[in-house]
Motif scaffolding. Structure first.
Motif, PDB file in Angstrom:
ATOM      1  N   PHE A 115     -65.673  36.474  24.727  1.00  0.00           N
ATOM      2  CA  PHE A 115     -65.664  37.545  23.913  1.00  0.00           C
ATOM      3  C   PHE A 115     -64.183  37.091  22.822  1.00  0.00           C
ATOM      4  CE2 PHE A 115     -68.125  40.613  26.223  1.00  0.00           C
ATOM      5  CZ  PHE A 115     -69.205  40.155  25.558  1.00  0.00           C
ATOM      6  N   GLY A 116     -63.149  36.580  23.365  1.00  0.00           N
ATOM      7  CA  GLY A 116     -62.132  36.417  22.612  1.00  0.00           C
ATOM      8  C   GLY A 116     -62.370  35.337  21.656  1.00  0.00           C
ATOM      9  N   ALA A 117     -63.012  34.161  22.168  1.00  0.00           N
ATOM     10  CA  ALA A 117     -63.340  33.012  21.038  1.00  0.00           C
ATOM     11  C   ALA A 117     -64.497  33.732  19.945  1.00  0.00           C
ATOM     12  CB  ALA A 117     -64.027  31.705  21.886  1.00  0.00           C
ATOM     13  N   ILE A 118     -65.257  34.457  20.322  1.00  0.00           N
ATOM     14  CA  ILE A 118     -66.395  34.662  19.413  1.00  0.00           C
ATOM     15  C   ILE A 118     -65.670  35.961  18.410  1.00  0.00           C
ATOM     16  CG2 ILE A 118     -68.422  36.451  19.289  1.00  0.00           C
ATOM     17  CD1 ILE A 118     -69.177  35.237  21.946  1.00  0.00           C
ATOM     18  N   LYS A 119     -64.611  36.645  18.975  1.00  0.00           N
ATOM     19  CA  LYS A 119     -64.068  37.520  18.079  1.00  0.00           C
ATOM     20  C   LYS A 119     -63.331  36.815  16.693  1.00  0.00           C
ATOM     21  CE  LYS A 119     -60.516  41.225  17.864  1.00  0.00           C
ATOM     22  NZ  LYS A 119     -59.360  42.064  18.335  1.00  0.00           N
ATOM     23  N   GLY A 120     -63.055  35.519  17.129  1.00  0.00           N
ATOM     24  CA  GLY A 120     -62.413  35.112  16.016  1.00  0.00           C
ATOM     25  C   GLY A 120     -63.392  34.804  14.793  1.00  0.00           C
ATOM     26  N   PHE A 121     -64.784  34.324  15.426  1.00  0.00           N
ATOM     27  CA  PHE A 121     -65.746  34.104  14.315  1.00  0.00           C
ATOM     28  C   PHE A 121     -66.083  35.349  13.676  1.00  0.00           C
ATOM     29  CE2 PHE A 121     -66.267  30.391  17.129  1.00  0.00           C
ATOM     30  CZ  PHE A 121     -66.084  29.338  16.172  1.00  0.00           C
TER      31      PHE A 121
END
Length: 452
Positions: A115-121
């Motif tokens: 989720f942390g990586a997806i949040k950047g997008f």
């Protein structure tokens, strides 16, 4: 309508339930959702064409052009890097040290753990949507001085772009939610616009409200997922890596494609006004279902192409590309046949203003050629994106833009608004030829040609 929107129980939208789609029927349900989405978009624009003034219709179409630009930016900067990241065997978008620290966790197998990586997008998509919405609102305020119209259309555009991001993300996670959202958006929009049209209330401000309402309802399936992502701490490593590897060349490609495909729209609206743009906007409208179908097909087929390429199933890649090509061609043929039949017996259904009918016919003829070229190059674009060929794609669009921009200006100056389409057509020819060359240079395509 305003009272209805104010009383909308938005917090109760989670009660709206549609049955989850069984896997064997997924492809057909997704195709049906794409068709319904195209039909809803067409219906709104068509009824507005029949009821509104040419200036209002031209302004509305230009807002849609800006909306399409926002979708293209999200596709380039968010969807394509996120797609490759979530379908990779490991978190390969991270640097070597970052990858070792992450334990090589697979995005494809555990997207919910990233989720942390997806949040950047997601944050990047929200930024793009906000900028586009501000431009839409500012333009409508400039041409209409209607603060309610400007704010409602800008908010509707923002929510639709957020939904577009959600479609891109959940295409890689749970397609049933994506299809549910498409059905909700299309159903609410079609029913509400038909009710308003039947009550003789149809106008540009009312259309803005209906788009806002539909976008709010259609976001319901994604709300829980977005909240889970927003609660996570942002991990910008994947976003930065995706931007440097795919996003940066793709962004350049989007801007040059916009110059090839829609530079005439900006020129005509800014130099000739919305009324002069209306005949071309109407011609674009009657081929817009094709654009929606092409975009949806690319979005649904690109993950399959990525997976086939990553597993080196090159014969499957060729089959998917041919299938996409035939669907695109038959969609174009069906579109043209319908337009010819309607123009033969009910021409007023296409263009109600008899005095400017020849302008509309000329615009239709030229735009049909442009639509044909786009249908032919649609599979090549999807394949090159799936093969991570963003830099070559950017160079191809740059070359076509170099032809399109000066030719559009020259043709507009020599022959007026309709003549500017010749410049667009020339740019599409250049882009199509270049893409064919790029596809033939792909290793498995070159091997196939040599084998044959």
């Amino acid at each position: 309508m305003q009272v209805l929107l104010m009383k909308l129980p938005f917090m109760k939208l989670s009660l709206i339930k549609l049955p989850l789609i069984k896997a064997p029927l997924m492809k057909y349900q997704q195709l049906a959702a794409n068709v319904l989405l195209a039909l809803a978009s067409f219906l709104v624009a068509y009824l507005l064409l029949q009821e509104a003034s040419p200036a209002d219709y031209g302004s509305f179409t230009f807002v849609l052009v800006l909306q399409a630009l926002g979708m293209a930016l999200i596709n380039a900067l968010v969807a394509s890097p996120l797609l490759i990241l979530m379908n990779s065997g490991t978190a390969s978008a991270l640097s070597g040290n970052d990858q070792r620290r992450s334990g090589g966790q697979a995005f494809a197998s555990r997207p919910d753990g990233n989720f942390g990586a997806i949040k950047g997008f997601l944050v990047l998509a929200l930024t793009i949507a906000s900028v586009i919405a501000l431009v839409q609102g500012a333009y409508l305020w400039f041409v209409s001085a209607d603060i309610w119209l400007s704010c409602s259309m800008a908010l509707a555009g923002w929510l639709q772009l957020l939904r577009w991001y959600c479609r891109c993300e959940w295409q890689n996670r749970q397609v049933s939610l994506l299809v549910r959202s498409d059905f909700l958006f299309s159903g609410v929009l079609m029913v509400s616009v038909l009710v308003v049209w039947g009550s003789n209330w149809l106008s540009l401000p009312v259309i803005a409200l209906l788009l806002l309402l539909s976008a709010m309802v259609a976001l319901q399936p994604f709300i829980r997922g977005m909240l889970n992502v927003l609660r996570a701490s942002t991990d910008w490593r994947a976003t930065k890596s995706g931007f440097s590897r795919q996003g940066k060349p793709a962004l350049f490609g989007v801007l040059t494609v916009e110059a090839t495909a829609n530079f005439h729209s900006y020129v005509l609206v800014l130099l000739s006004g919305g009324a002069a743009f209306a005949p071309i906007a109407a011609a674009m409208l009657f081929f817009r279902p094709l654009a929606v179908v092409f975009g949806s097909l690319q979005q649904s087929e690109r993950p399959l192409l990525v997976k086939a390429l990553s597993s080196e199933q090159f014969e499957l890649v060729r089959q998917l590309s041919k299938q996409l090509q035939w669907v695109a061609i038959w969609a174009f043929v069906a579109n043209v046949v319908v337009l010819v039949v309607v123009d033969r017996w009910l021409p007023q259904w296409l263009w109600p203003d008899v005095s400017s009918r020849m302008l509309f016919i000329n615009a239709m003829l030229l735009w049909s050629l442009i639509a044909l070229l786009r249908a032919l190059r649609s599979p090549a674009t999807a394949l090159l994106q799936a093969a991570d060929q963003f830099s070559p794609l950017a160079r191809a669009t740059y070359a076509s833009a170099l032809f399109t921009v000066p030719l559009v200006l020259l043709c507009w100056w020599l022959g007026g608004p309709i003549a500017s389409l010749w410049g667009v057509l020339a740019g599409e020819v250049v882009l199509g030829v270049w893409l064919v060359v790029l596809v033939r240079r792909l290793p498995f395509c070159a091997a196939g040609v040599a084998k044959d």
